[in-house]
Design a protein around this motif. Structure first.
Motif, mmCIF file in Angstrom:
data_model
loop_
_atom_site.group_PDB
_atom_site.id
_atom_site.type_symbol
_atom_site.label_atom_id
_atom_site.label_comp_id
_atom_site.label_asym_id
_atom_site.label_seq_id
_atom_site.Cartn_x
_atom_site.Cartn_y
_atom_site.Cartn_z
ATOM 1 N N SER A 34 42.431 -4.829 -43.212
ATOM 2 C CA SER A 34 42.144 -5.929 -42.289
ATOM 3 C C SER A 34 40.715 -5.871 -41.759
ATOM 4 O O SER A 34 40.061 -4.828 -41.819
ATOM 5 N N ASP A 35 40.283 -7.022 -41.264
ATOM 6 C CA ASP A 35 39.056 -7.150 -40.465
ATOM 7 C C ASP A 35 37.843 -6.510 -41.128
ATOM 8 O O ASP A 35 37.238 -5.584 -40.587
ATOM 9 N N MET A 36 37.473 -7.071 -42.276
ATOM 10 C CA MET A 36 36.272 -6.552 -42.959
ATOM 11 C C MET A 36 34.986 -7.105 -42.349
ATOM 12 O O MET A 36 33.944 -6.486 -42.465
ATOM 13 N N HIS A 37 35.042 -8.326 -41.804
ATOM 14 C CA HIS A 37 33.872 -8.936 -41.145
ATOM 15 C C HIS A 37 32.636 -8.891 -42.044
ATOM 16 O O HIS A 37 31.550 -8.444 -41.626
ATOM 17 N N LEU A 38 32.785 -9.360 -43.255
ATOM 18 C CA LEU A 38 31.669 -9.300 -44.200
ATOM 19 C C LEU A 38 30.513 -10.184 -43.741
ATOM 20 O O LEU A 38 30.714 -11.281 -43.187
ATOM 21 N N GLY A 75 43.042 -10.936 -42.529
ATOM 22 C CA GLY A 75 42.090 -11.804 -41.858
ATOM 23 C C GLY A 75 40.844 -11.161 -41.293
ATOM 24 O O GLY A 75 40.657 -9.955 -41.340
ATOM 25 N N ASP A 76 39.985 -12.035 -40.742
ATOM 26 C CA ASP A 76 38.607 -11.692 -40.412
ATOM 27 C C ASP A 76 37.946 -11.121 -41.666
ATOM 28 O O ASP A 76 37.337 -10.044 -41.658
ATOM 29 N N LEU A 77 38.025 -11.941 -42.707
ATOM 30 C CA LEU A 77 37.450 -11.557 -43.997
ATOM 31 C C LEU A 77 35.932 -11.610 -43.893
ATOM 32 O O LEU A 77 35.234 -10.717 -44.365
ATOM 33 N N ASN A 106 40.494 -15.124 -36.839
ATOM 34 C CA ASN A 106 39.726 -16.007 -35.972
ATOM 35 C C ASN A 106 38.273 -16.148 -36.398
ATOM 36 O O ASN A 106 37.620 -17.140 -36.071
ATOM 37 N N HIS A 107 37.725 -15.178 -37.112
ATOM 38 C CA HIS A 107 36.337 -15.278 -37.568
ATOM 39 C C HIS A 107 36.201 -16.079 -38.870
ATOM 40 O O HIS A 107 35.086 -16.310 -39.329
ATOM 41 N N ASP A 108 37.311 -16.429 -39.480
ATOM 42 C CA ASP A 108 37.249 -17.125 -40.776
ATOM 43 C C ASP A 108 37.114 -18.632 -40.598
ATOM 44 O O ASP A 108 37.303 -19.171 -39.504
ATOM 45 N N LEU A 178 50.569 -11.381 -40.104
ATOM 46 C CA LEU A 178 49.751 -12.386 -39.415
ATOM 47 C C LEU A 178 48.572 -11.681 -38.749
ATOM 48 O O LEU A 178 48.675 -10.507 -38.363
ATOM 49 N N HIS A 179 47.468 -12.408 -38.620
ATOM 50 C CA HIS A 179 46.261 -11.775 -38.061
ATOM 51 C C HIS A 179 46.454 -11.371 -36.598
ATOM 52 O O HIS A 179 46.186 -10.225 -36.224
ATOM 53 N N HIS A 180 46.902 -12.321 -35.776
ATOM 54 C CA HIS A 180 46.975 -12.071 -34.339
ATOM 55 C C HIS A 180 48.315 -11.456 -33.944
ATOM 56 O O HIS A 180 49.365 -12.018 -34.271
ATOM 57 N N VAL A 219 43.197 -6.316 -33.879
ATOM 58 C CA VAL A 219 43.064 -5.332 -32.801
ATOM 59 C C VAL A 219 41.959 -4.322 -33.107
ATOM 60 O O VAL A 219 41.415 -3.690 -32.210
ATOM 61 N N HIS A 220 41.624 -4.148 -34.386
ATOM 62 C CA HIS A 220 40.628 -3.151 -34.798
ATOM 63 C C HIS A 220 41.000 -1.765 -34.275
ATOM 64 O O HIS A 220 40.136 -0.985 -33.887
ATOM 65 N N ARG A 221 42.282 -1.488 -34.268
ATOM 66 C CA ARG A 221 42.767 -0.169 -33.869
ATOM 67 C C ARG A 221 44.141 0.044 -34.507
ATOM 68 O O ARG A 221 44.862 -0.923 -34.740
HETATM 69 FE FE LIG Z 1 38.291 -8.778 -36.374
#
Ligand SMILES: [Fe+2]
Length: 289
Positions: A34-38, A75-77, A106-108, A178-180, A219-221
């Motif tokens: 999850s959450d790669m934030h490329l 998500g948060d690809l 949410n960042h997508d 789900l992301h959230h 959550v990044h945790r």
């Molecule tokens: Fe994220």
């Protein structure tokens, strides 16, 4: 001479034991990322290159878990939902050996994502939602992205789709991705942008009656627990984390704790989740008892 006949009366017990072990063998192995934030063009995010970290993650999965039935990326690809980052993602995923399912965060940006990944399954309204039926039950992938906010949303159309997906799995175990997260985790950094539709989701989960687990990112945790009896876990991001701060007053604090993915085994008897810090280089010693 050994009297083998003496052990004949144990054979039925041995057989039952073997069958029980076989029945409870893992039916599905899933890698949760999850959450790669490329970000594109070799840019850094919090002084790290998210692309390089994703590539390290993919290399580790290929080396250690090539037998996985599925990778789910919740998500948060892309950090800014931009086309260049999605194209980098597509190039990276071409090297991932297990099949992959992508969810939005949410960042997508949904239109941009769909332009780059036209083969991604969507529902009748264009939301990136789908199901995957397996021997373990039905996996349901939800789209909680809402333009203009970092909160998670499940509008009426998405909830109706979920209701139908659950109705199609009556009598089967269900696993939600789900992301959230749908509820407070006592973490101010993310609780204010969690899923808003907690109660409608709770109702649908209760009506189905056999939703066995919920997997989220955002959550990044690493975190885990239960929500009205349904177990859940969240997985760290592959680039950066949120510091563990239960008394946060201002903006969230980013932490560069180790990135990780999780290894999920779906069994007849339950679910196991192992978190693997794929860039960890700490010393190891043989266990000598
Ligand atoms: Fe994220």
């Amino acid at each position: 001479m050994v009297d083998y006949l003496h052990f004949f009366h144990l054979y039925p017990t041995f057989l039952v034991l073997c069958l029980a072990i076989l029945k409870d063998a893992p039916r599905m192995k899933i890698i949760h990322i999850s959450d790669m934030h490329l970000v594109p063009d070799g840019n850094l995010l919090f002084d790290e290159d998210p692309v390089k970290r994703l590539q390290a993650c993919i290399a580790d999965v290929n080396q250690c878990h090539v037998d996985a039935d599925l990778c789910v990326i919740t998500g948060d690809l892309a950090h800014d939902g931009d086309e260049a980052s999605y194209r980098i993602l597509a190039a990276c995923l071409a090297n991932l050996r297990p099949p992959v399912r992508l969810l939005l965060g949410n960042h997508d940006d949904r239109p941009t994502f769909r332009r780059v990944f036209p083969e991604a399954p969507v529902d009748e309204n264009g939301f990136v939602q789908s199901v995957h039926d397996s021997a373990s039950g039905r996996l349901i992938f939800l789209d909680t992205k809402e333009a203009g906010t970092h909160e998670g949303r499940l509008c009426t159309d998405r909830l109706t789709w979920l209701q139908n997906a659950l109705n199609g799995a009556v009598g089967k175990p269900v696993f939600l991705f789900l992301h959230h997260p749908a509820f407070d985790l006592n973490l101010p950094s993310v609780d204010w942008i969690r899923l808003r539709e907690e109660q409608p989701l709770r109702h649908l989960v209760a009506v189905h009656g056999d939703v066995r687990y919920m997997f989220s990112g955002h959550v990044h945790r690493p975190s885990a627990g239960t929500w009205y009896g349904t177990p859940f876990s969240t997985v760290p991001g592959t680039n950066h984390q949120h510091a563990l701060d239960f008394n946060l007053q201002g903006p969230a604090t980013t932490s560069m704790e180790a990135p990780a993915y999780s290894v999920i085994s779906l069994r007849e008897s339950g679910v196991t989740v192992h978190f693997h810090a794929f860039m960890d280089a700490s010393r190891r010693y043989p266990f000598l008892g």
